[in-house]
Design an enzyme around this catalytic site. Structure first.
Site, PDB file in Angstrom:
ATOM      1  N   GLY A   9      75.415  59.285  50.816  1.00  0.00           N
ATOM      2  CA  GLY A   9      76.542  58.526  50.358  1.00  0.00           C
ATOM      3  C   GLY A   9      77.194  58.842  48.280  1.00  0.00           C
ATOM      4  O   GLY A   9      77.725  57.854  48.658  1.00  0.00           O
ATOM      5  N   GLY A  12      80.857  57.986  47.488  1.00  0.00           N
ATOM      6  CA  GLY A  12      81.510  55.968  47.619  1.00  0.00           C
ATOM      7  C   GLY A  12      81.087  55.496  46.656  1.00  0.00           C
ATOM      8  O   GLY A  12      80.755  56.247  45.774  1.00  0.00           O
ATOM      9  N   GLN A  13      81.502  54.276  46.300  1.00  0.00           N
ATOM     10  CA  GLN A  13      81.992  53.294  45.233  1.00  0.00           C
ATOM     11  C   GLN A  13      80.987  53.344  44.920  1.00  0.00           C
ATOM     12  O   GLN A  13      80.640  53.348  43.284  1.00  0.00           O
ATOM     13  CB  GLN A  13      82.148  51.932  45.929  1.00  0.00           C
ATOM     14  CG  GLN A  13      82.804  51.139  44.652  1.00  0.00           C
ATOM     15  CD  GLN A  13      82.853  49.915  45.034  1.00  0.00           C
ATOM     16  OE1 GLN A  13      82.971  49.220  45.938  1.00  0.00           O
ATOM     17  NE2 GLN A  13      83.270  48.944  43.523  1.00  0.00           N
ATOM     18  N   ASP A  35      77.025  63.816  51.236  1.00  0.00           N
ATOM     19  CA  ASP A  35      78.153  63.012  51.972  1.00  0.00           C
ATOM     20  C   ASP A  35      78.173  63.767  53.494  1.00  0.00           C
ATOM     21  O   ASP A  35      78.371  65.003  53.199  1.00  0.00           O
ATOM     22  CB  ASP A  35      79.224  62.688  50.425  1.00  0.00           C
ATOM     23  CG  ASP A  35      79.641  61.285  50.883  1.00  0.00           C
ATOM     24  OD1 ASP A  35      79.824  60.766  52.337  1.00  0.00           O
ATOM     25  OD2 ASP A  35      79.249  60.173  50.699  1.00  0.00           O
ATOM     26  N   ILE A  36      79.010  63.521  54.163  1.00  0.00           N
ATOM     27  CA  ILE A  36      79.596  63.795  54.856  1.00  0.00           C
ATOM     28  C   ILE A  36      80.784  64.837  54.817  1.00  0.00           C
ATOM     29  O   ILE A  36      80.432  65.900  55.962  1.00  0.00           O
ATOM     30  CB  ILE A  36      80.279  62.407  55.997  1.00  0.00           C
ATOM     31  CG1 ILE A  36      80.104  63.516  57.499  1.00  0.00           C
ATOM     32  CG2 ILE A  36      81.460  61.649  55.753  1.00  0.00           C
ATOM     33  CD1 ILE A  36      78.917  63.670  58.599  1.00  0.00           C
ATOM     34  N   TYR A 143      79.267  44.260  60.475  1.00  0.00           N
ATOM     35  CA  TYR A 143      78.168  44.893  58.996  1.00  0.00           C
ATOM     36  C   TYR A 143      77.100  44.301  58.910  1.00  0.00           C
ATOM     37  O   TYR A 143      76.040  44.611  58.265  1.00  0.00           O
ATOM     38  CB  TYR A 143      79.387  44.747  58.051  1.00  0.00           C
ATOM     39  CG  TYR A 143      79.151  44.841  56.549  1.00  0.00           C
ATOM     40  CD1 TYR A 143      78.561  46.253  56.061  1.00  0.00           C
ATOM     41  CD2 TYR A 143      78.702  43.855  55.627  1.00  0.00           C
ATOM     42  CE1 TYR A 143      77.738  46.535  55.233  1.00  0.00           C
ATOM     43  CE2 TYR A 143      78.523  44.738  54.329  1.00  0.00           C
ATOM     44  CZ  TYR A 143      78.647  45.516  53.702  1.00  0.00           C
ATOM     45  OH  TYR A 143      77.396  46.328  52.994  1.00  0.00           O
ATOM     46  N   LYS A 147      72.830  44.592  58.221  1.00  0.00           N
ATOM     47  CA  LYS A 147      72.017  44.716  57.472  1.00  0.00           C
ATOM     48  C   LYS A 147      71.346  43.177  57.512  1.00  0.00           C
ATOM     49  O   LYS A 147      69.942  43.701  57.255  1.00  0.00           O
ATOM     50  CB  LYS A 147      73.851  43.815  56.197  1.00  0.00           C
ATOM     51  CG  LYS A 147      74.436  44.313  56.253  1.00  0.00           C
ATOM     52  CD  LYS A 147      73.821  46.524  54.854  1.00  0.00           C
ATOM     53  CE  LYS A 147      74.396  47.387  54.402  1.00  0.00           C
ATOM     54  NZ  LYS A 147      74.176  48.729  54.105  1.00  0.00           N
ATOM     55  N   ILE A 173      81.448  44.226  44.558  1.00  0.00           N
ATOM     56  CA  ILE A 173      80.559  45.053  43.895  1.00  0.00           C
ATOM     57  C   ILE A 173      82.340  45.955  42.852  1.00  0.00           C
ATOM     58  O   ILE A 173      82.500  46.177  43.760  1.00  0.00           O
ATOM     59  CB  ILE A 173      80.061  46.360  43.583  1.00  0.00           C
ATOM     60  CG1 ILE A 173      78.777  46.387  43.957  1.00  0.00           C
ATOM     61  CG2 ILE A 173      79.709  47.149  42.946  1.00  0.00           C
ATOM     62  CD1 ILE A 173      77.608  45.364  43.314  1.00  0.00           C
TER      63      ILE A 173
HETATM   64  N1  SER Z   1      81.698  44.454  49.539  1.00  0.00           N
HETATM   65  C1  SER Z   1      81.173  44.373  50.946  1.00  0.00           C
HETATM   66  C2  SER Z   1      82.416  43.788  51.545  1.00  0.00           C
HETATM   67  O1  SER Z   1      83.465  43.450  51.513  1.00  0.00           O
HETATM   68  C3  SER Z   1      80.417  43.313  50.857  1.00  0.00           C
HETATM   69  O2  SER Z   1      79.088  43.390  50.660  1.00  0.00           O
HETATM   70  O3  SER Z   1      82.114  44.195  52.651  1.00  0.00           O
END
Ligand code: SER
Length: 318
Positions: A9, A12-13, A35-36, A143, A147, A173
């Site tokens: 990955g 990604g960000q 990455d993919i 999501y 997690k 982030i």
């Molecule tokens: N930044 C993530 C989201 O908004 C939270 O871990 O899904």
């Protein structure tokens, strides 16, 4: 001896900035980005890059064996807002990729794993202020469910199979190099881009929605710190609460106005509001501070200054 690292990955960000940081620490030839697809050409062209499908055990294993990888950072995931649109895909991607990496560690192909968790594990029944490490955990998004489940499996693999897996519950982030995708906290990045390009922003969350946030440099520092700490200091093998600052969209707008006085913000909450409302406002991360000496650096003012400066440069160049 330097670790031999695979980042899954890496386009990604967070994966992209982690790639740059780990290369500067351990050398270009010791850090394999994957990455993919070739979605981030800066990453693809900046060092060793491989196409790896995180959902395919063989694809990951082939790359691990090819480069004699000992450490994997699994940064591929479907985030909260996209996950609500594609629940089964989110479950499949987020869980299958984790099992593949944990199983590679169990089978001793690799020695160490980093896997990020999130504030999304918490739900509306969790205490919202200064949310403790151990508390009610009833996530309402797919999501968040992946997690939370992942955290349980990380701890299980550590206890049962001595897998050295380390994890952080990242807040939102904020960064300027690579855009986030499909998250609820993405507004806190978008707002800076729009401030620089249009001097106005329509926010998809209400003005008083307070969420835990962190600048990318702090997130990368936390990740490098936990991974380079002594094994014995990592007391939590599910995932550590991690915190820097908390703010609302109104707070960010105000801090931007200090630099761009005619910046304007309007609010048009959408389905992401419900997700944000289920998450904590602030996080108690004293365990991380105690166990491996975590400290954040960037305040909201620091972040705003840095974001506006970097994005001004970026848009000037393009
Ligand atoms: N930044 C993530 C989201 O908004 C939270 O871990 O899904």
């Amino acid at each position: 001896m330097n670790p031999k690292i695979l980042i899954i990955g890496a386009c990604g960000q967070i994966g992209s900035e982690l790639t740059y940081k780990l290369r500067s620490l351990y050398g270009d030839k010791n850090v394999i980005a994957s990455d993919i697809s070739y979605t981030n050409l800066d990453i693809v062209n900046s060092g060793i890059f491989e196409i790896v499908d995180a959902q395919d055990y063989e694809s990951v294993k082939v790359c691990v064996e090819k480069y004699r990888i000992d450490t994997v950072y699994l940064m591929a995931a479907m985030l909260s807002a996209t996950g609500e649109k594609y629940p089964m895909q989110a479950w499949d991607l987020n869980m299958n990729s984790l099992f593949h990496v944990l199983n590679l560690a169990k089978a001793k192909f690799i020695k160490k794993v980093f896997w990020p968790s999130s504030i999304a594990i918490f739900g509306s029944t969790t205490p919202k202020d200064n949310t403790p490490q151990y508390t009610i955990v009833e996530p309402s998004t797919v999501y968040g469910i992946t997690k939370q489940t992942g955290e349980r499996w990380c701890e299980y693999y550590h206890k049962k199979y001595a897998v050295d897996v380390r994890s952080l519950r990242y807040p939102g982030i904020i960064s300027w190099k690579t855009l986030p995708g499909g998250g609820t906290t993405d507004y806190a990045v978008d707002i800076y881009h729009k401030a620089v390009t249009e001097k106005k922003y329509e926010c998809f969350l209400k003005e008083d929605t307070e969420l835990p946030m962190m600048f990318m440099d702090d997130a990368i520092k936390a990740t490098v710190d936990i991974m380079s700490s002594d094994k014995a200091d990592i007391k939590i093998r599910s995932s550590y609460n991690l915190s820097a600052i908390s703010f609302t969209p109104k707070d960010v707008a105000q801090s931007i106005k200090a630099f761009i006085p005619d910046f304007e913000i309007t609010y048009k909450p959408d389905s992401r509001q419900e997700i944000a409302d289920s998450w904590p406002k602030s996080i108690d991360d004293s365990q991380a501070r105690q166990d491996w000496n975590w400290k954040h650096k960037f305040s909201l003012e620091d972040i705003t200054k840095e974001m506006l400066m970097q994005l001004n440069e970026k848009y000037k160049e393009s």
